[in-house]
Write a protein that holds these residues in place. Structure first.
Motif, PDB file in Angstrom:
ATOM      1  N   ILE A  23      -0.910   9.547 -51.168  1.00 43.36           N
ATOM      2  CA  ILE A  23      -1.375  10.855 -51.636  1.00 43.36           C
ATOM      3  C   ILE A  23      -2.828  11.062 -51.217  1.00 43.36           C
ATOM      4  O   ILE A  23      -3.642  10.147 -51.331  1.00 43.36           O
ATOM      5  CB  ILE A  23      -1.283  10.944 -53.175  1.00 43.36           C
ATOM      6  CG1 ILE A  23       0.168  10.929 -53.634  1.00 43.36           C
ATOM      7  CG2 ILE A  23      -1.971  12.199 -53.702  1.00 43.36           C
ATOM      8  CD1 ILE A  23       0.910  12.218 -53.402  1.00 43.36           C
ATOM      9  N   ARG A  24      -3.157  12.265 -50.776  1.00 43.83           N
ATOM     10  CA  ARG A  24      -4.545  12.645 -50.549  1.00 43.83           C
ATOM     11  C   ARG A  24      -5.095  13.226 -51.846  1.00 43.83           C
ATOM     12  O   ARG A  24      -4.638  14.289 -52.283  1.00 43.83           O
ATOM     13  CB  ARG A  24      -4.649  13.668 -49.426  1.00 43.83           C
ATOM     14  CG  ARG A  24      -4.324  13.116 -48.039  1.00 43.83           C
ATOM     15  CD  ARG A  24      -4.480  14.188 -46.970  1.00 43.83           C
ATOM     16  NE  ARG A  24      -4.274  13.630 -45.642  1.00 43.83           N
ATOM     17  CZ  ARG A  24      -3.072  13.494 -45.070  1.00 43.83           C
ATOM     18  NH1 ARG A  24      -1.981  13.880 -45.740  1.00 43.83           N
ATOM     19  NH2 ARG A  24      -2.965  12.966 -43.869  1.00 43.83           N
ATOM     20  N   PRO A  25      -6.055  12.575 -52.472  1.00 44.99           N
ATOM     21  CA  PRO A  25      -6.608  13.123 -53.720  1.00 44.99           C
ATOM     22  C   PRO A  25      -7.125  14.544 -53.561  1.00 44.99           C
ATOM     23  O   PRO A  25      -7.104  15.331 -54.515  1.00 44.99           O
ATOM     24  CB  PRO A  25      -7.748  12.149 -54.049  1.00 44.99           C
ATOM     25  CG  PRO A  25      -7.341  10.865 -53.410  1.00 44.99           C
ATOM     26  CD  PRO A  25      -6.637  11.269 -52.146  1.00 44.99           C
ATOM     27  N   ALA A  72      -5.092  17.635 -54.785  1.00 38.58           N
ATOM     28  CA  ALA A  72      -5.042  17.980 -56.215  1.00 38.58           C
ATOM     29  C   ALA A  72      -3.646  17.883 -56.796  1.00 38.58           C
ATOM     30  O   ALA A  72      -3.258  18.674 -57.651  1.00 38.58           O
ATOM     31  CB  ALA A  72      -5.633  19.370 -56.453  1.00 38.58           C
ATOM     32  N   THR A  73      -2.864  16.909 -56.324  1.00 32.68           N
ATOM     33  CA  THR A  73      -1.531  16.682 -56.902  1.00 32.68           C
ATOM     34  C   THR A  73      -1.432  15.294 -57.523  1.00 32.68           C
ATOM     35  O   THR A  73      -0.339  14.798 -57.751  1.00 32.68           O
ATOM     36  CB  THR A  73      -0.437  16.844 -55.831  1.00 32.68           C
ATOM     37  OG1 THR A  73      -0.690  15.934 -54.752  1.00 32.68           O
ATOM     38  CG2 THR A  73      -0.397  18.267 -55.299  1.00 32.68           C
ATOM     39  N   LEU A  74      -2.579  14.677 -57.791  1.00 31.46           N
ATOM     40  CA  LEU A  74      -2.626  13.355 -58.413  1.00 31.46           C
ATOM     41  C   LEU A  74      -3.568  13.426 -59.601  1.00 31.46           C
ATOM     42  O   LEU A  74      -4.675  13.962 -59.496  1.00 31.46           O
ATOM     43  CB  LEU A  74      -3.112  12.305 -57.406  1.00 31.46           C
ATOM     44  CG  LEU A  74      -3.038  10.845 -57.861  1.00 31.46           C
ATOM     45  CD1 LEU A  74      -1.581  10.409 -57.999  1.00 31.46           C
ATOM     46  CD2 LEU A  74      -3.760   9.935 -56.860  1.00 31.46           C
ATOM     47  N   PHE A  75      -3.120  12.852 -60.735  1.00 30.73           N
ATOM     48  CA  PHE A  75      -3.870  12.981 -61.975  1.00 30.73           C
ATOM     49  C   PHE A  75      -3.939  11.643 -62.704  1.00 30.73           C
ATOM     50  O   PHE A  75      -2.999  10.844 -62.628  1.00 30.73           O
ATOM     51  CB  PHE A  75      -3.189  14.009 -62.901  1.00 30.73           C
ATOM     52  CG  PHE A  75      -2.914  15.325 -62.250  1.00 30.73           C
ATOM     53  CD1 PHE A  75      -3.852  16.331 -62.255  1.00 30.73           C
ATOM     54  CD2 PHE A  75      -1.702  15.553 -61.608  1.00 30.73           C
ATOM     55  CE1 PHE A  75      -3.593  17.556 -61.636  1.00 30.73           C
ATOM     56  CE2 PHE A  75      -1.426  16.760 -60.994  1.00 30.73           C
ATOM     57  CZ  PHE A  75      -2.379  17.768 -61.005  1.00 30.73           C
ATOM     58  N   ARG A  84      -4.116   4.018 -63.577  1.00 34.62           N
ATOM     59  CA  ARG A  84      -2.796   4.575 -63.851  1.00 34.62           C
ATOM     60  C   ARG A  84      -2.825   6.062 -63.526  1.00 34.62           C
ATOM     61  O   ARG A  84      -3.745   6.785 -63.938  1.00 34.62           O
ATOM     62  CB  ARG A  84      -2.392   4.366 -65.310  1.00 34.62           C
ATOM     63  CG  ARG A  84      -2.175   2.918 -65.697  1.00 34.62           C
ATOM     64  CD  ARG A  84      -1.764   2.795 -67.165  1.00 34.62           C
ATOM     65  NE  ARG A  84      -0.521   3.503 -67.427  1.00 34.62           N
ATOM     66  CZ  ARG A  84      -0.361   4.427 -68.375  1.00 34.62           C
ATOM     67  NH1 ARG A  84      -1.370   4.776 -69.156  1.00 34.62           N
ATOM     68  NH2 ARG A  84       0.818   5.018 -68.554  1.00 34.62           N
ATOM     69  N   VAL A  85      -1.825   6.526 -62.775  1.00 32.64           N
ATOM     70  CA  VAL A  85      -1.815   7.911 -62.315  1.00 32.64           C
ATOM     71  C   VAL A  85      -0.400   8.477 -62.360  1.00 32.64           C
ATOM     72  O   VAL A  85       0.582   7.739 -62.459  1.00 32.64           O
ATOM     73  CB  VAL A  85      -2.349   8.017 -60.868  1.00 32.64           C
ATOM     74  CG1 VAL A  85      -3.824   7.662 -60.793  1.00 32.64           C
ATOM     75  CG2 VAL A  85      -1.540   7.138 -59.912  1.00 32.64           C
ATOM     76  N   TYR A  86      -0.321   9.801 -62.258  1.00 38.64           N
ATOM     77  CA  TYR A  86       0.963  10.481 -62.092  1.00 38.64           C
ATOM     78  C   TYR A  86       0.716  11.684 -61.196  1.00 38.64           C
ATOM     79  O   TYR A  86      -0.431  12.116 -60.998  1.00 38.64           O
ATOM     80  CB  TYR A  86       1.558  10.898 -63.434  1.00 38.64           C
ATOM     81  CG  TYR A  86       0.817  12.028 -64.122  1.00 38.64           C
ATOM     82  CD1 TYR A  86       1.305  13.332 -64.072  1.00 38.64           C
ATOM     83  CD2 TYR A  86      -0.368  11.796 -64.824  1.00 38.64           C
ATOM     84  CE1 TYR A  86       0.635  14.372 -64.697  1.00 38.64           C
ATOM     85  CE2 TYR A  86      -1.057  12.828 -65.447  1.00 38.64           C
ATOM     86  CZ  TYR A  86      -0.549  14.113 -65.386  1.00 38.64           C
ATOM     87  OH  TYR A  86      -1.215  15.139 -65.988  1.00 38.64           O
ATOM     88  N   GLY A  87       1.790  12.220 -60.633  1.00 39.28           N
ATOM     89  CA  GLY A  87       1.600  13.367 -59.756  1.00 39.28           C
ATOM     90  C   GLY A  87       2.893  13.843 -59.144  1.00 39.28           C
ATOM     91  O   GLY A  87       3.989  13.512 -59.604  1.00 39.28           O
ATOM     92  N   ALA A  88       2.742  14.630 -58.070  1.00 37.92           N
ATOM     93  CA  ALA A  88       3.891  15.202 -57.381  1.00 37.92           C
ATOM     94  C   ALA A  88       3.778  14.934 -55.882  1.00 37.92           C
ATOM     95  O   ALA A  88       2.704  15.087 -55.298  1.00 37.92           O
ATOM     96  CB  ALA A  88       3.975  16.709 -57.631  1.00 37.92           C
ATOM     97  N   ALA A  89       4.890  14.511 -55.295  1.00 31.28           N
ATOM     98  CA  ALA A  89       4.990  14.293 -53.852  1.00 31.28           C
ATOM     99  C   ALA A  89       6.377  14.775 -53.440  1.00 31.28           C
ATOM    100  O   ALA A  89       7.335  14.000 -53.435  1.00 31.28           O
ATOM    101  CB  ALA A  89       4.791  12.822 -53.512  1.00 31.28           C
ATOM    102  N   ILE A  90       6.490  16.050 -53.152  1.00 34.51           N
ATOM    103  CA  ILE A  90       7.805  16.660 -52.925  1.00 34.51           C
ATOM    104  C   ILE A  90       8.485  16.034 -51.715  1.00 34.51           C
ATOM    105  O   ILE A  90       7.920  15.941 -50.637  1.00 34.51           O
ATOM    106  CB  ILE A  90       7.663  18.178 -52.755  1.00 34.51           C
ATOM    107  CG1 ILE A  90       7.165  18.791 -54.067  1.00 34.51           C
ATOM    108  CG2 ILE A  90       9.009  18.802 -52.365  1.00 34.51           C
ATOM    109  CD1 ILE A  90       6.902  20.274 -53.994  1.00 34.51           C
ATOM    110  N   GLY A  91       9.711  15.565 -51.949  1.00 38.83           N
ATOM    111  CA  GLY A  91      10.500  14.962 -50.895  1.00 38.83           C
ATOM    112  C   GLY A  91      10.188  13.514 -50.601  1.00 38.83           C
ATOM    113  O   GLY A  91      10.619  12.996 -49.568  1.00 38.83           O
ATOM    114  N   ARG A  92       9.510  12.807 -51.546  1.00 37.27           N
ATOM    115  CA  ARG A  92       9.198  11.402 -51.248  1.00 37.27           C
ATOM    116  C   ARG A  92       8.789  10.561 -52.452  1.00 37.27           C
ATOM    117  O   ARG A  92       8.265   9.470 -52.292  1.00 37.27           O
ATOM    118  CB  ARG A  92       8.114  11.325 -50.181  1.00 37.27           C
ATOM    119  CG  ARG A  92       6.851  12.095 -50.484  1.00 37.27           C
ATOM    120  CD  ARG A  92       5.992  12.286 -49.231  1.00 37.27           C
ATOM    121  NE  ARG A  92       4.795  13.060 -49.514  1.00 37.27           N
ATOM    122  CZ  ARG A  92       3.633  12.543 -49.867  1.00 37.27           C
ATOM    123  NH1 ARG A  92       3.497  11.226 -49.971  1.00 37.27           N
ATOM    124  NH2 ARG A  92       2.592  13.311 -50.110  1.00 37.27           N
TER     125      ARG A  92
END
Length: 306
Positions: free
Chosen positions: A104-106, A109-112, A88-96
Protein backbone atom coordinates in the motif's frame (compact mmCIF):
# COMPACT_ATOMS: atom_id res chain seq x y z
CA UNK A 1 6.77 -17.71 -1.46
CA UNK A 2 3.45 -16.41 -0.14
CA UNK A 3 -0.26 -17.10 -0.69
CA UNK A 4 -2.90 -15.09 -2.53
CA UNK A 5 -6.44 -15.79 -3.73
CA UNK A 6 -6.59 -15.18 -7.47
CA UNK A 7 -8.74 -16.01 -10.49
CA UNK A 8 -8.00 -16.40 -14.20
CA UNK A 9 -11.54 -16.21 -15.58
CA UNK A 10 -14.73 -14.49 -14.48
CA UNK A 11 -17.38 -16.52 -12.71
CA UNK A 12 -18.69 -17.67 -9.34
CA UNK A 13 -16.78 -18.93 -6.29
CA UNK A 14 -15.47 -21.87 -8.32
CA UNK A 15 -13.01 -19.60 -10.19
CA UNK A 16 -11.17 -18.60 -7.02
CA UNK A 17 -7.82 -20.29 -6.41
CA UNK A 18 -5.44 -20.09 -3.47
CA UNK A 19 -2.10 -19.77 -5.23
CA UNK A 20 1.54 -19.76 -4.22
CA UNK A 21 3.15 -16.57 -5.56
CA UNK A 22 6.54 -14.88 -5.10
CA UNK A 23 6.65 -12.93 -1.86
CA UNK A 24 6.13 -9.22 -2.65
CA UNK A 25 8.30 -6.49 -1.12
CA UNK A 26 7.62 -2.82 -0.50
CA UNK A 27 8.76 -0.29 -3.08
CA UNK A 28 10.35 2.93 -1.76
CA UNK A 29 6.95 4.67 -1.46
CA UNK A 30 5.06 1.66 -0.08
CA UNK A 31 4.52 -0.26 3.12
CA UNK A 32 3.91 -3.97 3.25
CA UNK A 33 1.15 -5.30 5.49
CA UNK A 34 1.12 -8.86 6.75
CA UNK A 35 -2.61 -9.53 6.47
CA UNK A 36 -4.32 -11.38 9.31
CA UNK A 37 -8.00 -10.82 8.44
CA UNK A 38 -9.95 -9.80 5.33
CA UNK A 39 -13.65 -8.97 5.48
CA UNK A 40 -15.83 -9.90 2.51
CA UNK A 41 -18.21 -7.54 0.72
CA UNK A 42 -20.80 -8.10 -2.03
CA UNK A 43 -18.66 -6.03 -4.39
CA UNK A 44 -15.87 -8.61 -4.11
CA UNK A 45 -17.79 -11.47 -5.68
CA UNK A 46 -19.61 -9.08 -8.02
CA UNK A 47 -16.25 -7.94 -9.43
CA UNK A 48 -15.24 -11.60 -9.81
CA UNK A 49 -18.38 -12.46 -11.76
CA UNK A 50 -18.94 -9.25 -13.75
CA UNK A 51 -16.31 -8.13 -16.29
CA UNK A 52 -18.01 -4.73 -16.63
CA UNK A 53 -17.73 -4.06 -12.90
CA UNK A 54 -14.12 -5.29 -12.82
CA UNK A 55 -13.28 -2.91 -15.66
CA UNK A 56 -14.79 -0.05 -13.69
CA UNK A 57 -12.19 -0.65 -10.99
CA UNK A 58 -9.37 -1.12 -13.48
CA UNK A 59 -9.12 -4.85 -12.77
CA UNK A 60 -7.96 -7.18 -15.56
CA UNK A 61 -7.32 -10.91 -15.62
CA UNK A 62 -5.59 -12.64 -13.97
CA UNK A 63 -6.61 -10.79 -10.83
CA UNK A 64 -6.48 -10.90 -7.05
CA UNK A 65 -9.52 -10.95 -4.80
CA UNK A 66 -11.02 -8.95 -1.95
CA UNK A 67 -11.01 -5.34 -0.76
CA UNK A 68 -10.86 -4.96 3.04
CA UNK A 69 -8.00 -6.13 5.24
CA UNK A 70 -6.32 -5.74 8.61
CA UNK A 71 -2.88 -6.77 9.79
CA UNK A 72 0.57 -5.54 10.80
CA UNK A 73 3.10 -3.44 8.90
CA UNK A 74 6.24 -5.53 8.39
CA UNK A 75 8.15 -3.56 5.73
CA UNK A 76 8.41 0.20 5.18
CA UNK A 77 9.91 1.72 2.05
CA UNK A 78 12.55 4.44 2.45
CA UNK A 79 10.20 7.14 1.12
CA UNK A 80 6.99 5.95 2.86
CA UNK A 81 5.88 8.10 5.77
CA UNK A 82 3.37 7.74 8.56
CA UNK A 83 3.78 4.08 9.50
CA UNK A 84 6.45 1.94 11.14
CA UNK A 85 7.20 -1.76 11.29
CA UNK A 86 4.96 -3.32 13.92
CA UNK A 87 2.04 -0.90 13.51
CA UNK A 88 -1.39 -2.51 13.51
CA UNK A 89 -3.33 -1.22 10.51
CA UNK A 90 -6.43 -1.76 8.40
CA UNK A 91 -7.47 -0.51 5.00
CA UNK A 92 -8.72 -1.20 1.50
CA UNK A 93 -6.90 -2.72 -1.48
CA UNK A 94 -9.53 -3.44 -4.12
CA UNK A 95 -8.85 -6.66 -5.98
CA UNK A 96 -5.98 -7.88 -3.80
CA UNK A 97 -6.72 -7.97 -0.07
CA UNK A 98 -7.11 -11.74 0.44
CA UNK A 99 -3.40 -12.52 0.45
CA UNK A 100 -0.61 -13.00 2.95
CA UNK A 101 0.81 -9.58 2.05
CA UNK A 102 -0.64 -6.34 0.69
CA UNK A 103 1.47 -3.46 -0.62
CA UNK A 104 0.00 0.00 0.00
CA UNK A 105 1.13 3.56 -0.70
CA UNK A 106 0.32 5.55 2.45
CA UNK A 107 -0.12 8.62 0.24
CA UNK A 108 -3.21 6.97 -1.27
CA UNK A 109 -5.02 7.46 2.09
CA UNK A 110 -6.46 3.93 2.14
CA UNK A 111 -4.45 2.73 5.15
CA UNK A 112 -5.35 3.56 8.74
CA UNK A 113 -4.00 2.79 12.22
CA UNK A 114 -6.11 0.20 14.01
CA UNK A 115 -7.56 1.72 17.21
CA UNK A 116 -6.51 0.19 20.51
CA UNK A 117 -9.08 -2.34 21.63
CA UNK A 118 -10.38 -3.12 18.13
CA UNK A 119 -9.45 -6.61 16.94
CA UNK A 120 -8.23 -7.40 13.44
CA UNK A 121 -11.38 -9.39 12.61
CA UNK A 122 -13.51 -6.29 13.16
CA UNK A 123 -11.02 -3.79 11.70
CA UNK A 124 -10.81 -5.92 8.56
CA UNK A 125 -14.53 -5.37 7.88
CA UNK A 126 -14.69 -1.59 8.20
CA UNK A 127 -13.55 0.23 5.04
CA UNK A 128 -15.93 -0.64 2.18
CA UNK A 129 -19.13 -1.19 4.17
CA UNK A 130 -18.47 1.60 6.64
CA UNK A 131 -17.59 4.19 4.03
CA UNK A 132 -20.55 3.20 1.85
CA UNK A 133 -22.90 3.62 4.81
CA UNK A 134 -21.37 7.01 5.65
CA UNK A 135 -21.74 8.19 2.06
CA UNK A 136 -25.36 7.01 1.84
CA UNK A 137 -26.35 8.95 4.97
CA UNK A 138 -24.22 12.02 4.23
CA UNK A 139 -25.87 12.29 0.79
CA UNK A 140 -29.29 12.80 2.39
CA UNK A 141 -28.14 15.12 5.17
CA UNK A 142 -29.68 13.03 7.93
CA UNK A 143 -30.39 14.99 11.10
CA UNK A 144 -31.43 14.23 14.68
CA UNK A 145 -35.16 13.75 15.15
CA UNK A 146 -35.79 12.54 11.60
CA UNK A 147 -37.27 9.21 10.55
CA UNK A 148 -35.24 7.39 7.89
CA UNK A 149 -36.04 4.28 5.87
CA UNK A 150 -32.99 2.10 5.17
CA UNK A 151 -33.35 -0.50 2.43
CA UNK A 152 -31.32 -3.68 2.91
CA UNK A 153 -30.77 -2.81 6.55
CA UNK A 154 -29.64 -6.29 7.65
CA UNK A 155 -26.78 -6.50 5.12
CA UNK A 156 -23.10 -5.71 5.57
CA UNK A 157 -23.55 -2.03 4.71
CA UNK A 158 -26.92 -1.87 6.43
CA UNK A 159 -25.61 -2.80 9.85
CA UNK A 160 -23.30 0.25 9.69
CA UNK A 161 -25.97 2.55 8.23
CA UNK A 162 -28.51 1.63 10.91
CA UNK A 163 -26.10 2.29 13.75
CA UNK A 164 -24.72 5.50 12.22
CA UNK A 165 -28.27 6.78 11.77
CA UNK A 166 -29.08 5.95 15.39
CA UNK A 167 -25.93 7.74 16.54
CA UNK A 168 -27.12 10.76 14.54
CA UNK A 169 -30.33 10.73 16.58
CA UNK A 170 -32.71 9.46 13.89
CA UNK A 171 -35.51 6.93 14.13
CA UNK A 172 -34.64 4.05 11.81
CA UNK A 173 -37.01 1.81 9.86
CA UNK A 174 -35.14 -0.97 8.08
CA UNK A 175 -36.29 -3.31 5.32
CA UNK A 176 -35.34 -6.97 5.66
CA UNK A 177 -36.68 -10.51 5.55
CA UNK A 178 -38.67 -11.57 8.59
CA UNK A 179 -35.90 -13.97 9.63
CA UNK A 180 -33.62 -10.98 10.31
CA UNK A 181 -36.08 -8.90 12.32
CA UNK A 182 -34.53 -9.85 15.65
CA UNK A 183 -31.07 -9.02 14.35
CA UNK A 184 -32.25 -5.58 13.22
CA UNK A 185 -33.97 -4.82 16.51
CA UNK A 186 -30.69 -5.61 18.23
CA UNK A 187 -29.05 -2.88 16.13
CA UNK A 188 -31.74 -0.38 17.08
CA UNK A 189 -33.89 -0.45 13.95
CA UNK A 190 -37.61 -1.07 13.55
CA UNK A 191 -37.86 -3.82 10.93
CA UNK A 192 -40.30 -3.82 8.03
CA UNK A 193 -40.63 -6.63 5.49
CA UNK A 194 -39.53 -5.84 1.97
CA UNK A 195 -41.62 -6.75 -1.06
CA UNK A 196 -44.89 -5.54 -2.64
CA UNK A 197 -46.82 -3.16 -0.39
CA UNK A 198 -43.69 -1.77 1.31
CA UNK A 199 -44.97 1.81 1.28
CA UNK A 200 -48.18 0.77 3.05
CA UNK A 201 -46.25 -1.10 5.73
CA UNK A 202 -43.96 1.87 6.31
CA UNK A 203 -46.98 4.17 6.53
CA UNK A 204 -48.48 1.91 9.21
CA UNK A 205 -45.25 2.01 11.23
CA UNK A 206 -44.75 5.75 10.82
CA UNK A 207 -48.12 7.41 10.15
CA UNK A 208 -46.51 10.81 10.65
CA UNK A 209 -44.29 10.06 7.65
CA UNK A 210 -40.62 9.51 6.93
CA UNK A 211 -38.23 12.31 6.04
CA UNK A 212 -35.38 10.50 4.28
CA UNK A 213 -34.32 7.14 2.85
CA UNK A 214 -31.12 5.28 1.97
CA UNK A 215 -31.51 2.26 -0.32
CA UNK A 216 -28.51 -0.06 0.02
CA UNK A 217 -29.86 -2.92 -2.09
CA UNK A 218 -31.91 -2.45 -5.23
CA UNK A 219 -34.37 0.43 -5.62
CA UNK A 220 -37.47 -0.74 -3.73
CA UNK A 221 -36.95 1.42 -0.63
CA UNK A 222 -36.18 4.48 -2.77
CA UNK A 223 -39.40 4.01 -4.77
CA UNK A 224 -41.41 3.51 -1.58
CA UNK A 225 -39.96 6.71 -0.12
CA UNK A 226 -40.97 8.64 -3.23
CA UNK A 227 -44.47 7.17 -2.97
CA UNK A 228 -44.59 8.40 0.62
CA UNK A 229 -43.73 11.94 -0.43
CA UNK A 230 -40.03 12.12 0.43
CA UNK A 231 -38.19 14.66 -1.73
CA UNK A 232 -35.82 12.95 -4.21
CA UNK A 233 -32.80 14.82 -2.85
CA UNK A 234 -33.44 13.26 0.58
CA UNK A 235 -33.11 9.74 -0.90
CA UNK A 236 -29.84 7.97 -1.73
CA UNK A 237 -29.01 4.69 -3.47
CA UNK A 238 -25.67 2.92 -3.65
CA UNK A 239 -23.78 3.18 -6.92
CA UNK A 240 -24.17 -0.37 -8.19
CA UNK A 241 -27.41 -1.45 -9.80
CA UNK A 242 -29.99 0.13 -12.11
CA UNK A 243 -30.24 3.90 -12.46
CA UNK A 244 -32.14 5.58 -9.61
CA UNK A 245 -35.35 7.56 -10.09
CA UNK A 246 -34.79 11.18 -11.25
CA UNK A 247 -33.36 13.43 -8.54
CA UNK A 248 -32.39 10.58 -6.20
CA UNK A 249 -28.76 10.77 -5.09
CA UNK A 250 -26.46 7.98 -6.28
CA UNK A 251 -23.44 7.40 -4.07
CA UNK A 252 -20.85 4.88 -2.88
CA UNK A 253 -17.80 4.37 -0.69
CA UNK A 254 -15.58 6.67 -2.76
CA UNK A 255 -17.97 9.56 -2.06
CA UNK A 256 -17.51 9.40 1.72
CA UNK A 257 -16.26 12.68 3.11
CA UNK A 258 -12.94 13.44 4.82
CA UNK A 259 -12.59 11.83 8.22
CA UNK A 260 -15.40 9.31 7.62
CA UNK A 261 -13.19 6.28 8.24
CA UNK A 262 -11.83 7.73 11.46
CA UNK A 263 -15.37 8.56 12.60
CA UNK A 264 -16.45 4.95 12.08
CA UNK A 265 -13.37 3.50 13.80
CA UNK A 266 -13.84 5.82 16.79
CA UNK A 267 -17.49 4.76 17.09
CA UNK A 268 -16.47 1.10 17.01
CA UNK A 269 -13.80 1.65 19.64
CA UNK A 270 -16.25 3.53 21.87
CA UNK A 271 -18.96 0.87 21.47
CA UNK A 272 -21.36 3.07 19.51
CA UNK A 273 -21.11 0.69 16.55
CA UNK A 274 -21.07 -3.08 16.95
CA UNK A 275 -19.83 -5.24 14.09
CA UNK A 276 -21.28 -8.76 14.34
CA UNK A 277 -18.97 -11.38 12.83
CA UNK A 278 -21.25 -14.00 11.33
CA UNK A 279 -18.45 -16.44 10.45
CA UNK A 280 -14.69 -16.67 10.07
CA UNK A 281 -13.21 -18.98 7.43
CA UNK A 282 -9.59 -20.00 6.89
CA UNK A 283 -8.30 -18.79 3.54
CA UNK A 284 -8.23 -22.40 2.30
CA UNK A 285 -12.07 -22.33 2.40
CA UNK A 286 -12.39 -19.15 0.34
CA UNK A 287 -14.89 -20.63 -2.13
CA UNK A 288 -17.21 -21.75 0.66
CA UNK A 289 -16.95 -18.36 2.37
CA UNK A 290 -17.78 -16.44 -0.81
CA UNK A 291 -20.70 -18.74 -1.62
CA UNK A 292 -22.11 -18.17 1.86
CA UNK A 293 -21.65 -14.42 1.63
CA UNK A 294 -23.26 -14.28 -1.82
CA UNK A 295 -26.43 -15.92 -0.49
CA UNK A 296 -27.06 -12.69 1.49
CA UNK A 297 -28.62 -14.58 4.39
CA UNK A 298 -25.84 -14.06 6.94
CA UNK A 299 -26.42 -11.76 9.91
CA UNK A 300 -23.21 -9.77 10.07
CA UNK A 301 -19.85 -9.90 8.32
CA UNK A 302 -17.86 -12.83 6.97
CA UNK A 303 -14.11 -12.73 7.54
CA UNK A 304 -11.23 -14.64 5.96
CA UNK A 305 -8.40 -15.52 8.36
CA UNK A 306 -4.86 -15.66 7.01
Amino acid sequence: MSRAVRYRRFGGPEVLELQEIPEPHAAPDEVRVRVTAAGLNPMDWQITSRPDMAAGFGITLPAGFGSDFAGVVDEVGAEAAGFAVGDRVYGAAIGRSVADFVLIRPSAATLFPTPEGVGDEVAGTLPVSGLTACAALDAIGLRAGETVLIGGAAGGVGLFAVQLAKLAGARVLGTASEGTFGFLRGLGAEPVAYGPGLADRVRALAPEGITAAADLFGREAAEAALELGVAPERISVVADGPAPPPGVRKTGALAAGPGAMERIADAVRAGGITVPIAATYPVERIREAVATQAERHVHGKIVIAL
